[in-house]
Design a protein around this motif. Structure first.
Motif, short mmCIF file in Angstrom:
data_model
loop_
_atom_site.label_atom_id
_atom_site.label_comp_id
_atom_site.label_asym_id
_atom_site.label_seq_id
_atom_site.Cartn_x
_atom_site.Cartn_y
_atom_site.Cartn_z
N THR A 892 92.43 47.43 10.13
CA THR A 892 92.86 46.04 8.88
C THR A 892 93.61 45.46 9.71
OG1 THR A 892 94.93 48.19 8.96
CG2 THR A 892 93.16 48.27 7.35
N SER A 893 93.47 45.27 10.44
CA SER A 893 93.73 43.77 11.65
C SER A 893 92.82 43.44 12.40
CB SER A 893 95.03 43.89 12.43
OG SER A 893 94.15 45.20 13.17
N ASP A 894 93.21 41.82 12.33
CA ASP A 894 91.81 40.66 12.87
C ASP A 894 92.21 41.37 14.62
OD1 ASP A 894 90.82 38.64 13.47
OD2 ASP A 894 91.88 37.31 13.25
N GLN A 895 90.82 41.42 14.62
CA GLN A 895 89.70 41.98 15.74
C GLN A 895 88.77 40.51 16.59
OE1 GLN A 895 90.78 45.04 17.46
NE2 GLN A 895 92.34 44.68 16.26
N SER A 896 89.56 39.79 16.34
CA SER A 896 88.25 38.84 16.60
C SER A 896 88.38 38.16 17.72
CB SER A 896 89.09 37.20 15.77
OG SER A 896 88.82 36.61 14.53
N SER A 897 89.37 38.67 18.54
CA SER A 897 89.85 38.54 20.12
C SER A 897 89.16 39.54 20.95
CB SER A 897 91.34 38.20 20.54
OG SER A 897 91.65 39.21 20.50
N ASN A 898 88.75 40.37 20.19
CA ASN A 898 88.23 42.21 20.20
C ASN A 898 86.72 42.44 20.19
OD1 ASN A 898 90.69 42.48 22.08
ND2 ASN A 898 91.05 44.07 19.93
N ARG A 899 85.93 40.67 19.47
CA ARG A 899 84.61 41.07 18.85
C ARG A 899 83.40 41.60 19.66
NH1 ARG A 899 80.22 38.17 17.96
NH2 ARG A 899 81.04 36.55 18.17
N THR A 900 83.80 40.69 20.94
CA THR A 900 82.73 40.52 21.92
C THR A 900 82.55 41.69 22.43
OG1 THR A 900 82.83 38.03 22.63
CG2 THR A 900 81.26 39.53 23.65
N GLY A 901 83.49 42.86 22.89
CA GLY A 901 84.40 43.52 23.06
C GLY A 901 83.80 44.96 22.57
N ILE A 902 83.83 45.01 21.66
CA ILE A 902 84.13 46.44 20.36
C ILE A 902 81.50 46.00 20.76
CG2 ILE A 902 84.13 46.55 18.49
CD1 ILE A 902 86.45 45.67 17.55
N GLU A 903 81.28 44.72 20.15
CA GLU A 903 79.91 45.02 19.85
C GLU A 903 79.08 45.02 21.15
OE1 GLU A 903 79.59 41.63 16.46
OE2 GLU A 903 79.90 40.76 18.48
N ASP A 904 79.94 44.92 22.65
CA ASP A 904 79.02 45.37 23.30
C ASP A 904 79.22 47.08 24.05
OD1 ASP A 904 79.20 42.25 24.22
OD2 ASP A 904 80.30 42.69 25.88
N ASN A 905 80.32 47.07 24.11
CA ASN A 905 80.34 49.27 23.82
C ASN A 905 79.64 49.39 22.79
OD1 ASN A 905 81.04 51.11 22.23
ND2 ASN A 905 82.84 51.31 24.23
N ILE A 906 79.65 49.01 21.52
CA ILE A 906 78.12 49.92 20.89
C ILE A 906 76.86 49.50 20.83
CG2 ILE A 906 77.79 49.79 17.87
CD1 ILE A 906 80.11 48.63 17.33
N ASN A 907 76.42 48.68 21.51
CA ASN A 907 75.52 47.80 22.23
C ASN A 907 74.93 49.03 22.93
OD1 ASN A 907 72.71 46.67 21.42
ND2 ASN A 907 73.59 44.90 23.45
N THR A 908 75.68 49.22 23.83
CA THR A 908 75.91 49.44 25.30
C THR A 908 74.98 50.75 24.53
OG1 THR A 908 76.94 48.26 27.06
CG2 THR A 908 76.51 50.45 27.92
N PHE A 909 75.62 51.65 23.86
CA PHE A 909 75.50 53.10 23.31
C PHE A 909 74.36 52.86 22.67
CE2 PHE A 909 75.67 56.84 21.14
CZ PHE A 909 75.56 57.22 22.03
N TYR A 910 73.82 51.72 21.78
CA TYR A 910 72.76 52.37 20.83
C TYR A 910 71.82 51.55 21.17
CZ TYR A 910 75.79 54.79 17.52
OH TYR A 910 76.73 55.12 17.41
N ASP A 911 71.92 50.54 22.60
CA ASP A 911 70.45 49.53 22.53
C ASP A 911 69.74 49.25 21.99
OD1 ASP A 911 68.85 48.53 25.05
OD2 ASP A 911 67.41 50.35 25.02
N ILE A 912 70.73 48.12 21.10
CA ILE A 912 70.30 47.23 19.94
C ILE A 912 69.32 46.12 20.17
CG2 ILE A 912 70.56 46.81 17.59
CD1 ILE A 912 73.48 48.21 17.59
N TYR A 913 69.80 46.01 20.99
CA TYR A 913 69.19 43.95 21.43
C TYR A 913 70.00 43.71 22.72
CZ TYR A 913 74.72 43.18 20.24
OH TYR A 913 75.52 43.02 19.97
N SER A 914 69.39 43.04 23.24
CA SER A 914 69.40 42.65 24.98
C SER A 914 70.77 41.10 24.97
CB SER A 914 68.40 41.74 25.33
OG SER A 914 67.40 40.89 24.73
#
Length: 914
Positions: A892-914
């Protein structure tokens, strides 16, 4: 003569002497200005010795030794050291053969300028002259002086002498020239009736005979008054609390003699040190390094010490251990007799350790005997700066260990890889965090493929696994990228040979991390079979053969997987109990079957990784293998510790909420916060409910899920909120619960990871309270769209809508009438996606697999309090979600500065895209 060479050789080589005077040992006279202490030895006489039968090669040589020091005590100590060095000595020194040395006498002298003391010792040396030859033949008899050719005794009369005449060159008879024959003939001497022991004293201008008195020697009385005249005044003696029957005992720690009390027996007998020689024998006979041994029994005790160094070798610590035995004269090598009673720190000094040892004896009630004490000494390698699994107490003692991470802080190399383009090899080590150095691999392999030629054994036993044939080497870099599994590097295909078989008999414990991919016999660790397969013994983790391990008679240990279930942690045990062997296997922490063999196969010869040959007809390669550790010991009591260590590393990445905290809601089938102790989901199997948690990897415990559901389908009744806000999403109507397990095909998955499947008809879950009530939110989720649906949302009148890529495939809407939101769309055939949406200060934006898809702008004040989050449907609507959902996190707060880090964490686990 050469006797002086022997004297110098003996004294200069004696540490008892040189510790006091160093090199200050002088013949005849000391060098000028030499500081005390020093030694001067002087030749007094030489008396060739004859035997009864004729001449001898032995000379009797008398030496006087003056031992100078600045105090009476020091001169006496030096004299004692000289006597100890010389008395009764024989041998060859500096080329001189000493037949024997006999101490004769000792005296004390005092000099006043400069003031010093000397202790004067005399010795008789018997020197054998090996450089002479005794003439043989008939001895001359009846000869007289006048027979000599250079002697003329013509006309000799009584009282005459013979004197040399240089003119004639002869000795001739001559009259006595006169002179003093006695002391009294001297003008300055007056001797009257001398007695034994008298000396000449200068008095009144002449020398007279008299007995010596202290008063005759200037300053002697004062010197004697200052000299110690009792034990307490000696510098190396400490006496306190003196009692009857006390004795002096030397204390090497303090360097002085101290008084101790004799032990008085019941009948008045006194004893001490009765068993010193026995203590010495036991200490010296020990196979380990024993520094101190003490034994006591009813009629005496004994102590022997052999202190070792207090300074360890570079890179090592000194470890002393203290033991007691409840018996006298206990054999130091009989381990069953000894109990270690104090755990003292490494590098504890000898004196401190000894004090601790003897304090134990003092503390025993009544000093109960019999007892024996011992203190051992050893050097142990210092703990490495990096601590890996094998450096932990629970993981130590491996026979062989192979991994893509650092398991041992004492090991620096991981593997040797080969470049396909030119067959060049290089050694790959680890980075500062203990991971294999991926950047070094990429630098070396860019533009070609790389395979593993040698996988280094990190156990320290040198059991490297090697494959010299390039075609059979596992791949580590291909297609311009590293081979990875779950975010960690892996090796795929091929197999290795181990030059020295690390295991030959049970007990055996092994742990491995690998991947099931083809659903058939994948043998990650094994060896060539040497006999038939009719005599074998195995255990498996479940009825579907997810993981099994077997010992084949005359052959090998094998581990394999028969189910396509992706990455797994397998642990197997073959434990001995008498003549039986008990086998058990585990996968991802879950317990499999337990089997007991009363006639286990023998002749185990494990020497391969990744190859299994049964009668030379089949070979199977390892698949995305990452770690294998083998112990020739029972690790069952620490199995969970080992699994946790492995699981903590291969969980792929740090739990997302540990790094990006403050989520308002979080639903996932992996562990998202280390501090979270709850479960992932509650599952209904058609008849009962069960909470399903996480395995050692931090992933959904699919073993527990399969155990609960069996051949029945399983449905999610509760998806637990891991944010800490307890806003769980639930469904009480069983027909409306989304599916997570299929009774025929097993766990519902997407891209190899568990997923929650919504049927597009009625499946949905609803949170218990509003998630977002402010003016903004940030949300990331992993989903796979079907033909229709709304993976999450609420109901309201459309206010602003953001589309993905100018199409209607996926959109996020903000509803103005109640301030709620929803994700809708028709995303048929697009596969697994990572979607992030943010509504910040009126600007709404969607990110698809890390890239911005669309934005929209609208002005609003806040989101309404009746915004209850739902999964799989639009509230009070017939629109349902057809697809799979694996993870949902909302802030419920702006995480724009963390977006890339959050997405990298998720993608590393699920291996969705390169």
């Amino acid at each position: 003569m050469n006797a002086g060479k022997a004297v110098y050789g003996i004294l200069s080589a004696n540490s008892g002497v040189t510790d006091i005077v160093g090199t200050n040992i002088f013949p005849e006279i000391a060098e000028q200005e030499t500081a005390v202490p020093f030694i001067v030895y002087q030749l007094q006489s030489v008396d060739p010795d004859d035997t009864h039968d004729g001449p001898s090669k032995l000379d009797e040589v008398r030496f006087e030794f003056l031992c100078y020091a600045d105090s009476y005590n020091a001169a006496a100590d030096l004299g004692v050291a000289v006597r100890a060095a010389l008395d009764r000595v024989s041998g060859t020194y500096n080329g001189v053969h000493v037949e024997s040395i006999q101490f004769n006498d000792v005296d004390v002298n005092i000099e006043y300028d400069p003031r010093r003391y000397s202790q004067v010792l005399t010795f008789t040396f018997r020197i054998k002259r090996d450089d002479v030859t005794i003439a043989l033949g008939t001895p001359v008899t009846g000869a007289v002086l006048g027979d000599l050719s250079d002697v003329d005794v013509t006309g000799v009369t009584n009282g005459q002498l013979i004197a040399y005449n240089s003119t004639s060159g002869n000795w001739e008879a001559a009259d006595d020239a006169g002179g003093a024959n006695e002391l009294n003939d001297l003008s300055d001497a007056s001797v009257s009736l001398p007695s034994d022991g008298e000396v000449l004293i200068y008095s009144g201008g002449e020398f007279v005979n008299d007995n010596i008195a202290i008063s005759n020697v200037t300053g002697l009385q004062a010197a004697l008054d200052a000299a110690p005249d009792n034990l307490r005044e000696l510098t190396d003696v400490t006496i306190s609390g003196l009692a009857d029957n006390d004795y002096l005992q030397y204390n090497s720690a303090t360097g002085v003699w101290e008084n101790s009390s004799l032990i008085v027996g019941r009948n008045g007998e006194q004893y001490t040190g009765n068993y010193d020689s026995e203590a010495e024998t036991l200490l010296d006979g020990a196979t380990e390094t024993v520094e101190l041994y003490y034994t006591a029994q009813a009629d005496g005790d004994g102590l022997h010490e052999d202190a070792q160094s207090d300074t360890p070798t570079s890179g090592y610590d000194i470890r002393r251990k203290l033991y007691y035995a409840e018996k006298a004269q206990a054999d130091p090598d009989t381990s069953a007799d000894w109990t270690q009673f104090a755990d003292i720190a490494d590098d504890t000094a000898y004196a401190t350790a000894k004090a601790t040892l003897l304090a134990y004896l003092k503390a025993r009630t009544g000093g109960t005997v019999p007892i024996s004490l011992k203190m051992t000494w050893e050097e142990v390698a210092q703990a490495p700066a990096f601590t890996g699994l094998l450096n932990e107490s629970y993981g130590s003692g491996a026979e062989a260990a192979y991994s893509i991470r650092r398991l041992n802080g004492n090991v620096t190399d991981c593997m040797v890889i080969r470049r396909a383009s030119d067959s060049t090899t290089t050694t790959i080590g680890f980075d500062s965090n203990g991971n294999i150095d991926e950047s070094a691999i990429e630098t070396f392999c860019t533009g070609t493929t790389c395979t593993v030629q040698v996988w280094r054994d990190q156990s320290g036993n040198g059991n490297d696994a090697e494959q010299t044939t390039p075609a059979n080497q596992p791949t580590i870099y291909t297609g311009g990228q590293l081979v990875k599994e779950g975010g960690r590097l892996a090796i795929d295909g091929g197999y290795f040979a181990i030059s020295n078989a690390p295991i030959t008999a049970a007990p055996i414990s092994l742990a491995m991390v690998a991947v099931h991919t083809d659903g058939t016999n994948e043998n990650m660790w094994n060896a060539n079979e040497q006999g038939t397969n009719t005599n074998y013994f195995y255990t498996r983790s479940d009825a579907n053969n997810t993981f099994d391990a077997a010992i084949y008679g005359g052959g090998f240990v094998r581990s394999r997987a028969n189910v396509d279930s992706g990455q797994f942690l397998g642990f197997a045990e073959f434990l001995t109990s008498g003549s039986n062997v008990t086998a058990q296997s585990f996968v991802d922490g879950g317990t499999g079957s337990t089997l007991v063999s009363t006639a286990p196969p023998t002749g185990i010869d494990v020497n391969d990784i990744g190859q299994f040959q049964r009668a030379s007809t089949a070979t199977y390669d390892c698949n995305n293998m990452q770690e294998l550790v083998i112990w020739n010991s029972d690790k069952s009591s620490v199995r969970t510790d080992i699994e946790s260590n492995i699981g903590d590393y291969f969980t792929q990445n740090t739990p997302l909420l540990d790094t990006y905290s403050g989520a308002a809601a979080c639903y996932s089938l992996r562990l998202m916060r280390t501090a979270y102790t709850g479960d992932a989901v509650e599952v209904y199997n058609g008849s009962s409910y069960a909470d399903i948690g996480f395995n050692v990897f931090g992933e959904l415990d699919t073993v527990a899920l399969a155990d609960h559901c069996g051949s029945n389908d399983g449905f999610v009744s509760t998806w637990y909120d891991q944010s800490g806000n307890s806003n769980d999403a639930t469904q009480t109507t069983t027909a409306n619960m989304p599916k997570i397990y299929d009774g025929t095909t097993g766990v519902v998955t997407e891209n190899g990871k568990p997923a929650v499947e919504f049927d597009g008809s009625n499946d949905n879950l609803a949170a218990t309270s509003a998630v977002v009530t402010g003016a903004e939110f940030f949300c990331s989720n992993v989903l796979t769209m079907g033909t229709t649906g709304q993976p999450w949302g609420d109901q309201g009148t459309l206010g602003v809508r953001s589309y993905q890529a100018s199409s209607t495939n996926l959109r996020v809407q903000y509803n103005t009438d109640n301030g709620s939101f929803q994700m809708t769309g028709d995303n048929s055939g697009s596969g697994q996606r990572l979607k992030t949406t943010r509504l910040i200060s009126g600007t709404q934006e969607i990110f698809d697999n890390g890239s911005s898809a669309t934005t929209a702008t609208n002005t609003f004040t806040s989101l309404a309090s009746n915004n209850v989050l739902r999964f799989g449907m639009r509230y009070n609507s017939s629109t349902f979600f057809d697809g799979k959902l694996q993870e949902f996190i909302m802030y419920t707060s702006d995480q724009s500065s963390n977006r890339t880090g959050i997405e990298d964490n998720i993608n590393t686990f699920y291996d969705i895209y390169s």
